[in-house]
Design an enzyme around this catalytic site. Structure first.
Site, PDB file in Angstrom:
ATOM      1  N   ASN A  49       0.814  -1.219   0.000  1.00  0.00           N
ATOM      2  CA  ASN A  49       0.000   0.000   0.000  1.00  0.00           C
ATOM      3  C   ASN A  49       0.847   1.268   0.000  1.00  0.00           C
ATOM      4  O   ASN A  49       0.330   2.362   0.167  1.00  0.00           O
ATOM      5  CB  ASN A  49      -0.964   0.005   1.194  1.00  0.00           C
ATOM      6  CG  ASN A  49      -0.244   0.047   2.541  1.00  0.00           C
ATOM      7  OD1 ASN A  49       0.990   0.082   2.604  1.00  0.00           O
ATOM      8  ND2 ASN A  49      -1.008   0.037   3.620  1.00  0.00           N
ATOM      9  N   GLU A  58       1.546   4.594   7.263  1.00  0.00           N
ATOM     10  CA  GLU A  58       0.496   4.056   6.418  1.00  0.00           C
ATOM     11  C   GLU A  58      -0.221   5.168   5.654  1.00  0.00           C
ATOM     12  O   GLU A  58      -0.218   6.327   6.063  1.00  0.00           O
ATOM     13  CB  GLU A  58      -0.533   3.312   7.281  1.00  0.00           C
ATOM     14  CG  GLU A  58       0.029   2.188   8.132  1.00  0.00           C
ATOM     15  CD  GLU A  58       0.204   0.895   7.356  1.00  0.00           C
ATOM     16  OE1 GLU A  58       0.107   0.924   6.112  1.00  0.00           O
ATOM     17  OE2 GLU A  58       0.438  -0.147   8.002  1.00  0.00           O
TER      18      GLU A  58
END
Length: 236
Positions: free
Chosen positions: A132, A139
């Site tokens: 990702n 993140e």
């Protein structure tokens, strides 16, 4: 940004190792930022080989790790991973190793590591990238912390890391260097392994845009980045 495409992971690991060894030769007291997971394992094996063959001396070097799980078991910790896969096989002094303590109060560890980065500059930061786009445990999100912090892990990251845990129970939080900490390194080496990273890599290489939805794109803001990947992404 320098981009090197290779024919195999073995070649990528070799090229990455050569960069690290060259930096260590030029600066024996190198402060090396280290990553964990599957991607750097080949590099660590080659660094061990170089030490055993007398081509590398880590006696003056220092290391700092990108991240560590919060409240994980010792056998699942990145500290154990680093000792098993590198530190126990080279001549680096134990006092020269910096990594978060999985069992200490997380807020205290964040404060300790923030002080470390106030007082020290990483010479060469080794990075991997998640499917990702995460680097460290930064993140994708609306906003991303610039300094060491406690990060909740995305479900995609938890799922990807579950294979490393005997019971599949991946911790949901980790202490991680922030993007600002990473970008303050003098030079950055990004090693990309596997098809699952292709979209994240394409997002970095196909555009000069920076987005918190693909954190690896923040490497565009650094003046000295080398990317080593096995093959060009589709349409590259």
């Amino acid at each position: 940004m320098k981009v090197i495409f290779t024919g195999s992971y073995a070649e990528s690991a070799q090229r990455s190792t050569e960069i690290i060894l060259s930096a260590l030769k030029k600066k024996p007291d190198l402060l090396l930022g280290l990553a964990t997971g599957e991607t750097p394992l080949g590099v660590y094996r080659l660094l061990i080989d170089a030490y055993r063959e007398g081509r590398a001396d880590f006696s003056c070097a220092r290391t700092v790790n990108l991240d560590e799980y919060v409240n994980c078991r010792e056998e699942d910790s990145y500290r154990k991973y680093m000792h098993d896969n590198l530190f126990d096989h080279i001549n680096i002094p134990r006092e020269s190793i910096t990594i978060a303590d999985r069992a200490a109060p997380p807020e205290e560890e964040v404060a300790r590591l923030r002080r470390f980065f106030e007082e020290n500059t990483v010479d060469l930061q080794l990075l991997g990238v998640g499917p990702n786009g995460h680097i460290g445990f930064n993140e994708p999100d609306e906003a991303i912390e610039s300094l060491v912090h406690i990060a909740p892990l995305a479900k995609a990251t938890i799922d990807a890391n579950a294979r490393w845990f005997a019971d599949g129970a991946v911790p949901e939080k980790a202490i991680t260097m922030g993007l600002g900490d990473i970008l303050r390194a003098k030079s950055i080496l990004l090693l990309v392994k596997g098809e699952s990273k292709r979209d994240a890599l394409r997002g970095l290489l196909d555009s000069t845009a920076v987005t918190t939805r693909n954190p690896v794109t923040f490497l565009h803001l650094h003046p000295d980045v080398t990317v080593i990947a096995e093959t060009p992404p589709a349409n590259q």
